[in-house]
Design a protein around this motif. Structure first.
Motif, PDB file in Angstrom:
ATOM      1  N   GLY A  47       0.842  -1.202   0.000  1.00  0.00           N
ATOM      2  CA  GLY A  47       0.000   0.000   0.000  1.00  0.00           C
ATOM      3  C   GLY A  47       0.868   1.239   0.000  1.00  0.00           C
ATOM      4  N   ARG A  48       0.493   2.195  -0.824  1.00  0.00           N
ATOM      5  CA  ARG A  48       1.256   3.443  -0.908  1.00  0.00           C
ATOM      6  C   ARG A  48       0.341   4.612  -0.577  1.00  0.00           C
ATOM      7  NH1 ARG A  48       1.669   2.575  -6.648  1.00  0.00           N
ATOM      8  NH2 ARG A  48       3.872   3.114  -6.774  1.00  0.00           N
ATOM      9  N   PHE A  49       0.945   5.779  -0.471  1.00  0.00           N
ATOM     10  CA  PHE A  49       0.188   7.011  -0.210  1.00  0.00           C
ATOM     11  C   PHE A  49       0.044   7.777  -1.522  1.00  0.00           C
ATOM     12  CE2 PHE A  49       2.489   5.746   3.584  1.00  0.00           C
ATOM     13  CZ  PHE A  49       1.436   5.630   4.477  1.00  0.00           C
ATOM     14  N   HIS A  50      -1.109   8.348  -1.732  1.00  0.00           N
ATOM     15  CA  HIS A  50      -1.354   9.114  -2.964  1.00  0.00           C
ATOM     16  C   HIS A  50      -1.609  10.582  -2.625  1.00  0.00           C
ATOM     17  CE1 HIS A  50      -2.648   4.968  -4.019  1.00  0.00           C
ATOM     18  NE2 HIS A  50      -2.123   5.255  -5.201  1.00  0.00           N
ATOM     19  N   PHE A  51      -1.213  11.429  -3.546  1.00  0.00           N
ATOM     20  CA  PHE A  51      -1.472  12.865  -3.420  1.00  0.00           C
ATOM     21  C   PHE A  51      -2.986  13.115  -3.336  1.00  0.00           C
ATOM     22  CE2 PHE A  51      -0.551  17.220  -5.591  1.00  0.00           C
ATOM     23  CZ  PHE A  51      -0.233  17.805  -4.379  1.00  0.00           C
ATOM     24  N   TYR A  52      -3.746  12.315  -4.097  1.00  0.00           N
ATOM     25  CA  TYR A  52      -5.201  12.555  -4.138  1.00  0.00           C
ATOM     26  C   TYR A  52      -5.901  12.233  -2.817  1.00  0.00           C
ATOM     27  CZ  TYR A  52      -5.831   7.494  -5.151  1.00  0.00           C
ATOM     28  OH  TYR A  52      -5.805   6.131  -5.106  1.00  0.00           O
ATOM     29  N   GLU A  53      -5.206  11.558  -1.917  1.00  0.00           N
ATOM     30  CA  GLU A  53      -5.815  11.278  -0.608  1.00  0.00           C
ATOM     31  C   GLU A  53      -5.659  12.464   0.343  1.00  0.00           C
ATOM     32  OE1 GLU A  53      -5.160   6.766   0.459  1.00  0.00           O
ATOM     33  OE2 GLU A  53      -3.408   7.529  -0.604  1.00  0.00           O
ATOM     34  N   GLY A  54      -4.971  13.490  -0.123  1.00  0.00           N
ATOM     35  CA  GLY A  54      -4.826  14.689   0.700  1.00  0.00           C
ATOM     36  C   GLY A  54      -3.493  14.802   1.402  1.00  0.00           C
ATOM     37  N   TYR A  55      -2.613  13.822   1.195  1.00  0.00           N
ATOM     38  CA  TYR A  55      -1.271  13.917   1.772  1.00  0.00           C
ATOM     39  C   TYR A  55      -0.442  14.917   0.974  1.00  0.00           C
ATOM     40  CZ  TYR A  55      -2.548   9.405   3.810  1.00  0.00           C
ATOM     41  OH  TYR A  55      -3.172   8.412   4.480  1.00  0.00           O
ATOM     42  N   SER A  56       0.563  15.489   1.615  1.00  0.00           N
ATOM     43  CA  SER A  56       1.519  16.308   0.872  1.00  0.00           C
ATOM     44  C   SER A  56       2.437  15.356   0.098  1.00  0.00           C
ATOM     45  CB  SER A  56       2.351  17.136   1.848  1.00  0.00           C
ATOM     46  OG  SER A  56       3.211  16.273   2.582  1.00  0.00           O
ATOM     47  N   LEU A  57       3.135  15.892  -0.888  1.00  0.00           N
ATOM     48  CA  LEU A  57       4.076  15.033  -1.632  1.00  0.00           C
ATOM     49  C   LEU A  57       5.255  14.626  -0.750  1.00  0.00           C
ATOM     50  CD1 LEU A  57       4.018  16.547  -5.240  1.00  0.00           C
ATOM     51  CD2 LEU A  57       2.957  14.441  -4.430  1.00  0.00           C
ATOM     52  N   GLN A  58       5.545  15.434   0.284  1.00  0.00           N
ATOM     53  CA  GLN A  58       6.584  15.030   1.241  1.00  0.00           C
ATOM     54  C   GLN A  58       6.121  13.791   2.027  1.00  0.00           C
ATOM     55  OE1 GLN A  58       5.743  18.575   1.032  1.00  0.00           O
ATOM     56  NE2 GLN A  58       7.401  18.559  -0.449  1.00  0.00           N
ATOM     57  N   ASP A  59       4.833  13.768   2.387  1.00  0.00           N
ATOM     58  CA  ASP A  59       4.283  12.587   3.074  1.00  0.00           C
ATOM     59  C   ASP A  59       4.264  11.368   2.154  1.00  0.00           C
ATOM     60  OD1 ASP A  59       3.863  13.711   5.533  1.00  0.00           O
ATOM     61  OD2 ASP A  59       1.712  14.085   5.237  1.00  0.00           O
ATOM     62  N   VAL A  60       3.817  11.599   0.926  1.00  0.00           N
ATOM     63  CA  VAL A  60       3.699  10.498  -0.036  1.00  0.00           C
ATOM     64  C   VAL A  60       5.044   9.777  -0.192  1.00  0.00           C
ATOM     65  CG1 VAL A  60       3.399  10.033  -2.527  1.00  0.00           C
ATOM     66  CG2 VAL A  60       1.741  11.482  -1.315  1.00  0.00           C
ATOM     67  N   THR A  61       6.126  10.559  -0.134  1.00  0.00           N
ATOM     68  CA  THR A  61       7.455  10.008  -0.427  1.00  0.00           C
ATOM     69  C   THR A  61       8.275   9.736   0.835  1.00  0.00           C
ATOM     70  OG1 THR A  61       8.239  12.288  -0.694  1.00  0.00           O
ATOM     71  CG2 THR A  61       7.582  11.124  -2.683  1.00  0.00           C
ATOM     72  N   TYR A  62       7.709  10.025   1.982  1.00  0.00           N
ATOM     73  CA  TYR A  62       8.440   9.824   3.244  1.00  0.00           C
ATOM     74  C   TYR A  62       8.964   8.384   3.375  1.00  0.00           C
ATOM     75  CZ  TYR A  62       9.465  10.127   8.277  1.00  0.00           C
ATOM     76  OH  TYR A  62      10.079  10.087   9.501  1.00  0.00           O
ATOM     77  N   PRO A  63       8.139   7.367   3.055  1.00  0.00           N
ATOM     78  CA  PRO A  63       8.651   5.993   3.190  1.00  0.00           C
ATOM     79  C   PRO A  63       9.861   5.696   2.312  1.00  0.00           C
ATOM     80  CG  PRO A  63       6.248   6.009   2.971  1.00  0.00           C
ATOM     81  CD  PRO A  63       6.713   7.402   2.663  1.00  0.00           C
ATOM     82  N   VAL A  64       9.990   6.379   1.186  1.00  0.00           N
ATOM     83  CA  VAL A  64      11.165   6.153   0.330  1.00  0.00           C
ATOM     84  C   VAL A  64      12.423   6.622   1.070  1.00  0.00           C
ATOM     85  CG1 VAL A  64      12.274   6.725  -1.873  1.00  0.00           C
ATOM     86  CG2 VAL A  64       9.787   6.385  -1.778  1.00  0.00           C
TER      87      VAL A  64
END
Ligand code: HPA
Length: 270
Positions: free
Chosen positions: A78-95
């Motif tokens: 499972g990943r985070f998407h921008f469309y869910e309202g996260y910032s792109l910093q959040d979306v990519t934090y796990p990387v």
């Protein structure tokens, strides 16, 4: 962010996530790869300090550490998407976390619509380059220069050696693997006919709502990266039918065995 990253990494070290070599982001169409992993440790996203919490219900939302084809891997189920309202910093934090834990290579999968009408639904596309249409960058924040080059090089974001390997694996296993340009949009709405026409003019072969932010950050961190899309629908502006998400997910599942073969065989060679 540096303090947050250290805290998250400490937590995962404490959980036994030691020295993974390869990171894998499982998108729609690769979830079953988890069944091939000898799982050693797991951590739910909502238990990991500073992790965004999972919201998309059909994703399980956990980080898995284990052995796949003899290699230590860390897998995002499972990943985070921008469309869910996260910032792109959040979306990519796990990387950023996977890199700090030690990965040298990041492999990514996603579901995408086929803009190139020579590509059919159910087939796979190796991402050879991308177009960021999310209107923002995961590197556009204060202090980014402490985590890597602000003006990150994107002249070759996808690893040429890995892509060659993917192509030879596909050939050897009779898997149809196209190669093309992936455009990332915000979503979550699908595109209009005019937008599909625009994407084609821009040079996209496929369109989706993920992956590009993760690839940008992986390049910021100088990881080797590769990504494969499963094409779930054909974006023909002259014959466009109303979107059917169930059909899109079903198509992704249909292509899953091929995607799993590609990833497993590739990991053997890394
Ligand atoms: N557009 C955007 N994202 C998608 C599509 C699409 O047609 N298909 C699967 N993900």
């Amino acid at each position: 962010m540096i303090k947050d990253i250290a805290e998250t990494v400490d937590y995962l070290h404490g959980k036994g996530f030691e020295n993974p070599e390869i990171g894998i982001i499982l998108g729609t169409g690769l979830g079953q790869l988890v069944n091939e992993i000898e799982i050693l440790k797991e951590a739910s996203y909502n238990h990991i300090p500073n992790f965004p919490t999972a919201t998309v219900e059909f994703h399980k939302g956990k980080l898995i550490y284990g052995i796949l084809e003899g290699k230590k891997v860390i897998v995002m189920q499972g990943r985070f998407h921008f469309y869910e309202g996260y910032s792109l910093q959040d979306v990519t934090y796990p990387v950023r976390i996977m890199e700090k834990l030690g990965i040298k290579t990041l492999l990514v999968s996603n579901a995408a619509g086929a803009i190139n009408l020579n590509f059919k639904k159910g087939e796979l596309m190796l991402i050879e380059d991308h177009i960021n249409l999310q209107g923002n960058s995961p590197l556009a924040f204060k202090g980014v220069e402490h985590l890597g080059e602000r003006f990150a090089d994107m002249s070759a974001p996808y690893d040429a050696d890995i892509n060659l390997k993917f192509k030879s694996i596909a050939k050897a296993n009779d898997i149809k693997l196209h190669e093309g340009v992936y455009a990332s949009v915000v979503g979550p709405q699908l595109e209009t006919r005019a937008e599909y026409r625009m994407l084609k003019i821009l040079g996209a072969d496929a369109v989706g709502m993920s992956t590009v932010p993760e690839i940008i950050v992986a390049n910021h961190l100088k990881l080797k990266v590769a990504a494969v899309s499963v094409l779930t629908d054909e974006c023909d502006p002259d014959n466009l039918k109303p979107v059917n998400i169930t059909e899109i997910i079903g198509m992704a599942e249909k292509a899953e065995p091929d995607m799993i073969t590609l990833f497993k065989e590739l990991i053997k060679t890394l």
